[in-house]
Design a protein around this motif. Sequence first.
Motif, PDB file in Angstrom:
ATOM      1  N   VAL A  75       0.946  -1.298   0.018  1.00 46.33           N
ATOM      2  CA  VAL A  75       0.085  -0.047   0.112  1.00 46.33           C
ATOM      3  C   VAL A  75       0.940   1.156  -0.035  1.00 46.33           C
ATOM      4  CG1 VAL A  75      -1.869   1.052   1.156  1.00 46.33           C
ATOM      5  CG2 VAL A  75      -1.516  -1.473   1.446  1.00 46.33           C
ATOM      6  N   GLU A  76       0.737   1.910  -1.161  1.00 45.04           N
ATOM      7  CA  GLU A  76       1.855   3.130  -1.363  1.00 45.04           C
ATOM      8  C   GLU A  76       0.886   4.239  -0.822  1.00 45.04           C
ATOM      9  OE1 GLU A  76       2.891   2.802  -5.415  1.00 45.04           O
ATOM     10  OE2 GLU A  76       4.108   1.326  -5.264  1.00 45.04           O
ATOM     11  N   LEU A  77       1.478   5.042   0.091  1.00 42.61           N
ATOM     12  CA  LEU A  77       1.014   6.115   0.867  1.00 42.61           C
ATOM     13  C   LEU A  77       1.331   7.671   0.602  1.00 42.61           C
ATOM     14  CD1 LEU A  77       0.316   4.566   4.324  1.00 42.61           C
ATOM     15  CD2 LEU A  77      -1.283   4.625   2.329  1.00 42.61           C
ATOM     16  N   SER A  78       2.761   7.609  -0.260  1.00 38.10           N
ATOM     17  CA  SER A  78       3.302   8.859  -0.594  1.00 38.10           C
ATOM     18  C   SER A  78       2.354   9.852  -1.166  1.00 38.10           C
ATOM     19  CB  SER A  78       4.417   8.805  -1.157  1.00 38.10           C
ATOM     20  OG  SER A  78       4.355   8.121  -2.390  1.00 38.10           O
ATOM     21  N   GLU A  79       1.422   9.439  -2.146  1.00 39.56           N
ATOM     22  CA  GLU A  79       0.664  10.312  -2.599  1.00 39.56           C
ATOM     23  C   GLU A  79      -0.767  10.768  -1.949  1.00 39.56           C
ATOM     24  OE1 GLU A  79      -0.237   8.370  -6.293  1.00 39.56           O
ATOM     25  OE2 GLU A  79       1.711   8.378  -7.006  1.00 39.56           O
ATOM     26  N   LEU A  80      -1.197  10.112  -0.703  1.00 35.14           N
ATOM     27  CA  LEU A  80      -2.228  10.197  -0.121  1.00 35.14           C
ATOM     28  C   LEU A  80      -1.998  11.549   0.874  1.00 35.14           C
ATOM     29  CD1 LEU A  80      -5.299   9.268   0.667  1.00 35.14           C
ATOM     30  CD2 LEU A  80      -4.096   7.811   2.319  1.00 35.14           C
ATOM     31  N   ARG A  81      -2.710  12.322   0.955  1.00 31.85           N
ATOM     32  CA  ARG A  81      -2.574  13.564   2.078  1.00 31.85           C
ATOM     33  C   ARG A  81      -3.833  13.542   3.029  1.00 31.85           C
ATOM     34  NH1 ARG A  81       1.563  12.920   0.500  1.00 31.85           N
ATOM     35  NH2 ARG A  81       2.933  14.263  -0.613  1.00 31.85           N
ATOM     36  N   ASP A  82      -5.008  13.100   2.599  1.00 32.29           N
ATOM     37  CA  ASP A  82      -6.044  13.182   3.508  1.00 32.29           C
ATOM     38  C   ASP A  82      -6.235  11.799   4.533  1.00 32.29           C
ATOM     39  OD1 ASP A  82      -8.504  13.186   4.963  1.00 32.29           O
ATOM     40  OD2 ASP A  82      -9.718  13.473   3.174  1.00 32.29           O
ATOM     41  N   PRO A  87      -8.165   4.103   5.128  1.00 32.14           N
ATOM     42  CA  PRO A  87      -8.844   2.981   4.949  1.00 32.14           C
ATOM     43  C   PRO A  87      -9.200   2.796   3.429  1.00 32.14           C
ATOM     44  CG  PRO A  87      -9.642   4.067   6.795  1.00 32.14           C
ATOM     45  CD  PRO A  87      -8.770   5.101   5.812  1.00 32.14           C
ATOM     46  N   HIS A  88      -9.703   3.792   2.609  1.00 26.11           N
ATOM     47  CA  HIS A  88      -9.977   3.848   1.202  1.00 26.11           C
ATOM     48  C   HIS A  88      -8.932   3.048   0.454  1.00 26.11           C
ATOM     49  CE1 HIS A  88     -12.686   6.339   3.029  1.00 26.11           C
ATOM     50  NE2 HIS A  88     -13.612   6.362   2.274  1.00 26.11           N
ATOM     51  N   THR A  89      -7.758   3.736   0.738  1.00 26.77           N
ATOM     52  CA  THR A  89      -6.492   3.505   0.214  1.00 26.77           C
ATOM     53  C   THR A  89      -6.063   1.746   0.220  1.00 26.77           C
ATOM     54  OG1 THR A  89      -5.667   5.817  -0.005  1.00 26.77           O
ATOM     55  CG2 THR A  89      -4.141   4.052  -0.599  1.00 26.77           C
ATOM     56  N   VAL A  90      -6.204   1.388   1.693  1.00 27.06           N
ATOM     57  CA  VAL A  90      -5.854   0.083   1.938  1.00 27.06           C
ATOM     58  C   VAL A  90      -6.745  -0.870   1.377  1.00 27.06           C
ATOM     59  CG1 VAL A  90      -5.732  -1.580   3.715  1.00 27.06           C
ATOM     60  CG2 VAL A  90      -4.723   0.926   4.132  1.00 27.06           C
ATOM     61  N   ALA A  91      -8.181  -0.449   1.354  1.00 27.34           N
ATOM     62  CA  ALA A  91      -8.950  -1.270   0.738  1.00 27.34           C
ATOM     63  C   ALA A  91      -8.879  -1.444  -0.965  1.00 27.34           C
ATOM     64  CB  ALA A  91     -10.571  -0.664   0.947  1.00 27.34           C
ATOM     65  N   GLY A  92      -8.544  -0.268  -1.352  1.00 28.76           N
ATOM     66  CA  GLY A  92      -8.050  -0.283  -2.975  1.00 28.76           C
ATOM     67  C   GLY A  92      -7.287  -1.526  -3.313  1.00 28.76           C
ATOM     68  N   ALA A  93      -6.213  -1.190  -2.442  1.00 29.75           N
ATOM     69  CA  ALA A  93      -4.916  -2.217  -2.604  1.00 29.75           C
ATOM     70  C   ALA A  93      -5.189  -3.563  -2.632  1.00 29.75           C
ATOM     71  CB  ALA A  93      -3.600  -1.705  -1.754  1.00 29.75           C
ATOM     72  N   LEU A  94      -6.229  -3.813  -1.570  1.00 33.86           N
ATOM     73  CA  LEU A  94      -6.731  -5.324  -1.412  1.00 33.86           C
ATOM     74  C   LEU A  94      -7.889  -5.780  -2.308  1.00 33.86           C
ATOM     75  CD1 LEU A  94      -6.806  -5.067   2.735  1.00 33.86           C
ATOM     76  CD2 LEU A  94      -4.855  -6.154   1.301  1.00 33.86           C
TER      77      LEU A  94
END
Length: 707
Positions: A75-82, A87-94
């Motif tokens: 789960v790559e988080l460098s582009e996430l700011r909010d 949880p949405h980003t983790v869900a998308g990766a999974l």
Amino acid sequence: MSGSTGTGGGRRQGDLPRGLSDFVGRTAELAELVKLLDVVPLVTLTGVGGVGKTRTAVEAAHRAADRFPDGTWMVELSELRDPELLPHTVAGALDVGDQSTRPLPDVLADFLADRRCLLILDTCEHLARACAALVTELLDAAPGLRVLSTGRQPLDVPGEHVVTLAPLPVPAEGEEAGAGAADYDAVRLFTARARHAVPGFAVDASNRAAVARLCRRLDGLPLALELAAPWLRVLPVEAVADRLDDRFQLLARGPGGEPGRHVTLRTAIGWSHELCGPAERLLWARASVFAGAFDRRAVLEVCSGGPLTPLRIPAVLDRLVHTSILLEEGEGARVRYRMLDTVREYGARWLRELGETGELERRHRDFLLAEARRAYSCWMGGRQIEWYERVLAVHADVRAALEHCLGDPAGGEDALDLAGALWFFWYVCGFQREGRHYLERALAAHTKPGPPRTRAAWARGLITLSQGDLGASAECVEICRTATDPVARTAAAFLEASELTLRSENAAALAILGDLELDPRRGGVEEAVWLLERGVRAFAHVQLGSPAEAAALAKESRVRSAERGERCLQAWADYVQALAELALGRPGAAVAHGRSALERKLPLHRDTWFMALCLDVLALATAGTGEAGRAARLLGVGERIWRTHGLAQLGAPELAAAREACERGLRAVLGDAGFESAHSAGLRATHEQGIALALGETTASTADQDR
């Protein structure tokens, strides 16, 4: 990204970037990480920027892969700011749909609860508090889960084990000329990267001292070494080392007279900045406005101006790639560029010093708005997969533009415009929860009636309907009903009719739809409703017990959509046609239409609630053709998805009753034990295996269950 399908237990193996074929060093650290991941729930890999945390984490994950039969996910988080979207980003990766109204951490916990898997959270420092809270909840729910996080600081979670990554070993002063200098990991890494820049480069007696001095000056930091290597194309290694010495003597002295490692990296980046020409420096600064990867057209539209003319930019881009300021991904027309975080941060600082930050953010926003408006006007045509992929590619920048608009007191209308124009991305492509997050914020920020507010309310209404949140859907109906723009009445009527079908008030829904006067030439919402309303009418007729009328309407909807090359609404029409065929006693035809519906949506397969609807109707139809074992497994696959979604059959009573009747019939045929065995196999199936089962692919291991 590379993914594979599992063997042990049939689980999906996750998505993990390929490891480097020429990974250098870290032998002791990798051995420690692999050992820890066996026994410690949370391992955090820390270190200064540019020390190689991400690459080391990926390498460790590859070496430990056989310990995690249920998969490894990055789960790559460098582009996430909010942080709310973590949880949405983790869900998308999974590949877990974010579509229900259940708390998403609960959905993730359910998904991971019985899995033995590894989750890598990369670049957590700017989201440390949110990461700590989510990791704590997931580890409490999933005893087989291991988390490997990377960041410049620990997460401070109880039970966390911290491994600090030091720079690579470098030759000590006085060792430069010795033959053993080439064996130090920093020298080996620099040599490997230098060969990418200058094929055939080798460390020998003539340059060994200069290479060793360069590596020591850069403190063995991998990113600094990789930024220095490309300059060998224009300078001999001795000159590169001499210039670095000069720069450090002027700029990089930290406490005690030694370069601190943070200062080392900034200085190495600054040295690359000095070696760039004025045009390269300017484009570097301007391109830092992009949150994710970007293509050449985006650069031309956002970054041109002054000395950066459209004709000059391609050559400047190529020079930034050659010096590793930009990383190039893809081939041909699909080439995209991205910056590492530390390089982007340096460019952003220069952009502020140039006084161009506000202007570039506005141009970035305007570019995303123009893209979204084009997508809005084109979505009902024959390029839906292309538009889905285009928006997905700029997803991080869409988020950045929305945050910019919502953070500007005067940006509410732009936020409505951007979020509403992307209704199809949120609703059709499986990002319902994130879309609702932004749409609700935009609707609250800008309450003036007008087309942007109508489109945003329409989009939110569609999402809340798919989530079964009928109260929120009614709010959207009211927003549209009180608006005065031409599309508002259409949007309100369609949302209200759709809501009524989910409440089983089908006659009332048909009356509303029958009063609509639609002009598809207006495009957007009007065209979407023109294509959708036949399918909704057909659905209402199925529930009213009029399958012949439903089949005719579904066919008309499918033909209309096919004429435009539109595939998503064709899929809906196929699904409703399958329901009608079932009611007409033609299960074979129902199977064909159910599979057709699923195939049309597969390129947008994150739309899991629709997949679950298709699985339900295929289970009913398959039971009707006598394949009881397959039907029971299909019910299991569908139930797994509905559990994630949180509202089975979207709350429609008739659909739920049909599913329950199917289960009773299958239990009568297979017996309780036979049904439970087949149903459990469906529950355990991967996404890919569920699709294969639904599309009629039967393996030897399942054939006996179909009898």
